[in-house]
Design a protein around this motif. Structure first.
Motif, PDB file in Angstrom:
ATOM      1  N   ALA A 182       0.834  -1.141  -0.035  1.00 22.87           N
ATOM      2  CA  ALA A 182      -0.128  -0.052  -0.083  1.00 22.87           C
ATOM      3  C   ALA A 182       0.704   1.312  -0.054  1.00 22.87           C
ATOM      4  CB  ALA A 182      -0.831   0.132   1.369  1.00 22.87           C
ATOM      5  N   GLY A 183       0.398   2.289  -0.700  1.00 20.45           N
ATOM      6  CA  GLY A 183       1.177   3.540  -0.611  1.00 20.45           C
ATOM      7  C   GLY A 183       2.667   3.242  -1.403  1.00 20.45           C
ATOM      8  N   LYS A 200      -5.875   0.325   8.339  1.00 21.41           N
ATOM      9  CA  LYS A 200      -6.005   0.997   9.788  1.00 21.41           C
ATOM     10  C   LYS A 200      -4.784   1.135  10.358  1.00 21.41           C
ATOM     11  CE  LYS A 200      -7.636  -0.826  13.993  1.00 21.41           C
ATOM     12  NZ  LYS A 200      -8.377  -2.109  14.787  1.00 21.41           N
ATOM     13  N   HIS A 201      -3.716   0.608  10.046  1.00 23.13           N
ATOM     14  CA  HIS A 201      -2.356   0.883  10.594  1.00 23.13           C
ATOM     15  C   HIS A 201      -1.898   2.271  10.274  1.00 23.13           C
ATOM     16  CE1 HIS A 201       1.684   0.402  12.152  1.00 23.13           C
ATOM     17  NE2 HIS A 201       2.330   0.639  11.265  1.00 23.13           N
ATOM     18  N   LEU A 202      -2.102   2.412   9.094  1.00 15.67           N
ATOM     19  CA  LEU A 202      -1.457   3.704   8.297  1.00 15.67           C
ATOM     20  C   LEU A 202      -2.490   4.968   8.601  1.00 15.67           C
ATOM     21  CD1 LEU A 202      -0.048   2.659   4.906  1.00 15.67           C
ATOM     22  CD2 LEU A 202       1.258   3.074   7.018  1.00 15.67           C
ATOM     23  N   GLY A 203      -3.899   4.652   8.598  1.00 12.04           N
ATOM     24  CA  GLY A 203      -4.616   5.974   8.790  1.00 12.04           C
ATOM     25  C   GLY A 203      -4.526   7.102   7.827  1.00 12.04           C
ATOM     26  N   GLY A 204      -4.314   8.349   8.404  1.00  9.80           N
ATOM     27  CA  GLY A 204      -4.358   9.159   7.446  1.00  9.80           C
ATOM     28  C   GLY A 204      -3.045   9.390   6.819  1.00  9.80           C
ATOM     29  N   MET A 205      -1.891   8.619   7.245  1.00  9.96           N
ATOM     30  CA  MET A 205      -0.662   8.882   6.455  1.00  9.96           C
ATOM     31  C   MET A 205      -0.782   8.272   5.139  1.00  9.96           C
ATOM     32  SD  MET A 205       2.301   9.771   6.574  1.00  9.96           S
ATOM     33  CE  MET A 205       2.566  10.412   8.414  1.00  9.96           C
ATOM     34  N   LEU A 206      -1.462   7.265   5.007  1.00 11.47           N
ATOM     35  CA  LEU A 206      -1.797   6.618   3.663  1.00 11.47           C
ATOM     36  C   LEU A 206      -2.206   7.809   2.608  1.00 11.47           C
ATOM     37  CD1 LEU A 206      -1.822   4.254   1.884  1.00 11.47           C
ATOM     38  CD2 LEU A 206      -3.923   3.502   2.818  1.00 11.47           C
ATOM     39  N   ASP A 207      -2.894   8.792   3.194  1.00 13.38           N
ATOM     40  CA  ASP A 207      -3.211   9.758   2.049  1.00 13.38           C
ATOM     41  C   ASP A 207      -1.945  10.547   1.555  1.00 13.38           C
ATOM     42  OD1 ASP A 207      -5.924   9.418   2.209  1.00 13.38           O
ATOM     43  OD2 ASP A 207      -6.124  10.519   4.013  1.00 13.38           O
ATOM     44  N   PHE A 265      -1.074  10.749  13.065  1.00  8.35           N
ATOM     45  CA  PHE A 265      -2.032   9.864  12.539  1.00  8.35           C
ATOM     46  C   PHE A 265      -1.584   8.638  13.256  1.00  8.35           C
ATOM     47  CE2 PHE A 265      -0.794  12.654   9.177  1.00  8.35           C
ATOM     48  CZ  PHE A 265      -1.944  13.126   8.709  1.00  8.35           C
ATOM     49  N   GLY A 266      -2.390   8.464  14.607  1.00  5.80           N
ATOM     50  CA  GLY A 266      -1.948   7.276  15.392  1.00  5.80           C
ATOM     51  C   GLY A 266      -0.505   7.477  15.868  1.00  5.80           C
ATOM     52  N   PRO A 267       0.622   6.640  15.705  1.00  3.97           N
ATOM     53  CA  PRO A 267       1.743   6.914  16.036  1.00  3.97           C
ATOM     54  C   PRO A 267       2.712   7.416  15.137  1.00  3.97           C
ATOM     55  CG  PRO A 267       1.581   4.635  15.430  1.00  3.97           C
ATOM     56  CD  PRO A 267       0.113   5.153  15.357  1.00  3.97           C
ATOM     57  N   HIS A 268       2.087   7.637  13.770  1.00  4.16           N
ATOM     58  CA  HIS A 268       2.973   8.227  12.766  1.00  4.16           C
ATOM     59  C   HIS A 268       2.761   9.870  12.548  1.00  4.16           C
ATOM     60  CE1 HIS A 268       2.119   4.201  11.803  1.00  4.16           C
ATOM     61  NE2 HIS A 268       0.655   4.482  11.457  1.00  4.16           N
TER      62      HIS A 268
END
Length: 417
Positions: A182-183, A200-207, A265-268
């Protein structure tokens, strides 16, 4: 958006690659524009994004072997880790073999474009199947006794089977690992029973990753450097407080020291750094364009917990893959370099090599070199704790998240930035 971790195929756990250009969530560039505006405000007011109070972290968090072992067990052996960039192995048959947290890992791209991850260990006698590096193969033959495996991990051939005796090939495939793509990144978990939900793990960082369409970039090469405890290295990616002192001739002439903006974004985290030209560059653009001109007036460092830092630069992008250990005082960092287009000619290719050398030297000498001195200082016993100021808000949040994960308390709420 296409992101999938598929069910296990014979011999390997496969995952479907992004096959179409993803659509970035609506409002992404508006959000980036708002963060650019906030950085401009900090510059004009002489302020920075700040926590409420300073925070102390025990020095033993960087030196204690038992603490390090807990981090490895609860974080690095459970969470998805960056194992490769899509750009490193874009074609069917491509593979990458590496050491990841002390484990030999083999990632392959199958004929249908999906990715498989497995331990790079022959199921006959435990021989490492293929040396570290990249290549393209349909099959892998063990250099010890010539057992042969398909690139999905399935055992397809036993040397001299009549003499060897019966073997159930279906039970002797390579040991699989969960993976997801992904990404523009291939993620692997070292826990065999993990269920990777990478969105779910990446959350908004995937954007952020999708906005750059990294899967279609060109892989330029890598450099390897060695540093101190993994959190010392990670700390350096999260603040610009050190720019004036540690980077007086490299980063500081371009970027303000001690002015940062943090988004979690979570831990990111996405950490914004205003350039000294921010007033001029943003002033030359209409407000609605500010979120589209990263690197023109401002930059970001993106950290993806627990082992990734990404810096998109105009010339080339640096992706740091941080691998702790084998002891608390050490880490190995692979700097992976990509850019949108392949080299135009030999001169351009030589320029890329020069840029990779320069960036690697800066990180190694000015960041990791400092980190090794910090490690020595902490191991001396001179400090019982280190202190992070209000201005080092990202570092405070990072350490709170490490502690939260180590505690492994299902009832405890995660930290909030």
């Amino acid at each position: 958006m296409t992101v999938q971790s598929s069910a296990a195929a014979p011999g390997a756990l496969a995952c479907t690659s992004n096959q179409i250009r993803v659509e970035v969530r609506m409002g992404y560039h508006e959000t980036i524009g708002d963060e650019a505006a906030k950085m401009l405000e900090y510059v004009e007011n002489g302020t920075t994004d700040s926590a409420e109070t300073p925070m102390e972290v025990p020095a033993s968090a960087y030196t204690d072997p038992a603490h390090f072992d807990r981090e490895m067990a609860t974080i690095f052996h459970r969470l998805p880790l960056l194992a490769a960039l899509t750009a490193e192995m874009p074609n069917p048959g491509d593979y990458k073999a590496m050491d990841l947290m002390g484990k030999p890992v083999l990632i392959t791209r199958r004929t249908d474009g999906s990715v498989a991850a497995m331990l790079n260990v022959c199921s006959h006698r435990g021989m490492i199947l293929t040396p570290e590096g990249h290549g393209n193969k349909k099959r892998f033959s063990c250099p010890y006794h010539a057992w042969t495996f398909a690139n999905d991990g399935k055992l397809v051939g036993v040397a001299e089977p009549g003499k060897f005796g019966p073997v159930c090939k279906e039970e002797r495939g390579l040991k699989t690992l969960p993976c997801a793509e992904a990404g523009g990144i291939i993620w692997v978990s070292l826990s065999h029973d993990a269920d990777i939900d990478i969105e779910k793990h990446l959350g908004g960082m995937l954007d952020d990753l999708d906005a750059y369409d990294l899967a279609n970039w060109h892989y330029c090469g890598s450099r390897r450097i060695h540093g101190a405890n993994w959190k010392i290295a990670y700390d350096g990616y999260l603040e610009g407080y050190h720019f004036a002192a540690a980077h007086p001739e490299t980063i500081h002439p371009r970027t303000f020291s001690n002015i940062m903006h943090f988004t979690a974004f979570g831990p990111h985290m996405r950490v914004g750094y205003p350039q000294v030209s921010i007033k001029e560059k943003l002033g030359a653009e209409p407000r609605e364009r500010w979120g589209h001109i990263e690197n023109s007036g401002y930059d970001f460092v993106r950290t993806i917990f627990p082992n990734v830092s990404i810096f998109f630069a105009p010339e080339i992008t640096q992706v740091a893959q941080l691998i702790p250990g084998p002891t608390p005082d050490r880490n190995t960092t692979n700097l992976l370099f990509i850019r949108r287009e392949p080299p135009r000619d030999a001169e351009d290719a030589a320029g890329i090599e020069t840029m990779m050398d320069w960036l690697s030297d800066v990180v190694d000498r000015e960041d990791y070199g400092v980190g090794l001195q910090v490690q020595k200082g902490l191991e001396s016993g001179a400090l019982s704790s280190v202190i992070f100021g209000r201005n080092e808000r990202g570092n405070q949040y990072f350490h709170k998240y490490v502690d939260y994960l180590i505690a492994n308390d299902a009832d405890a709420p995660p930290p909030v930035l």
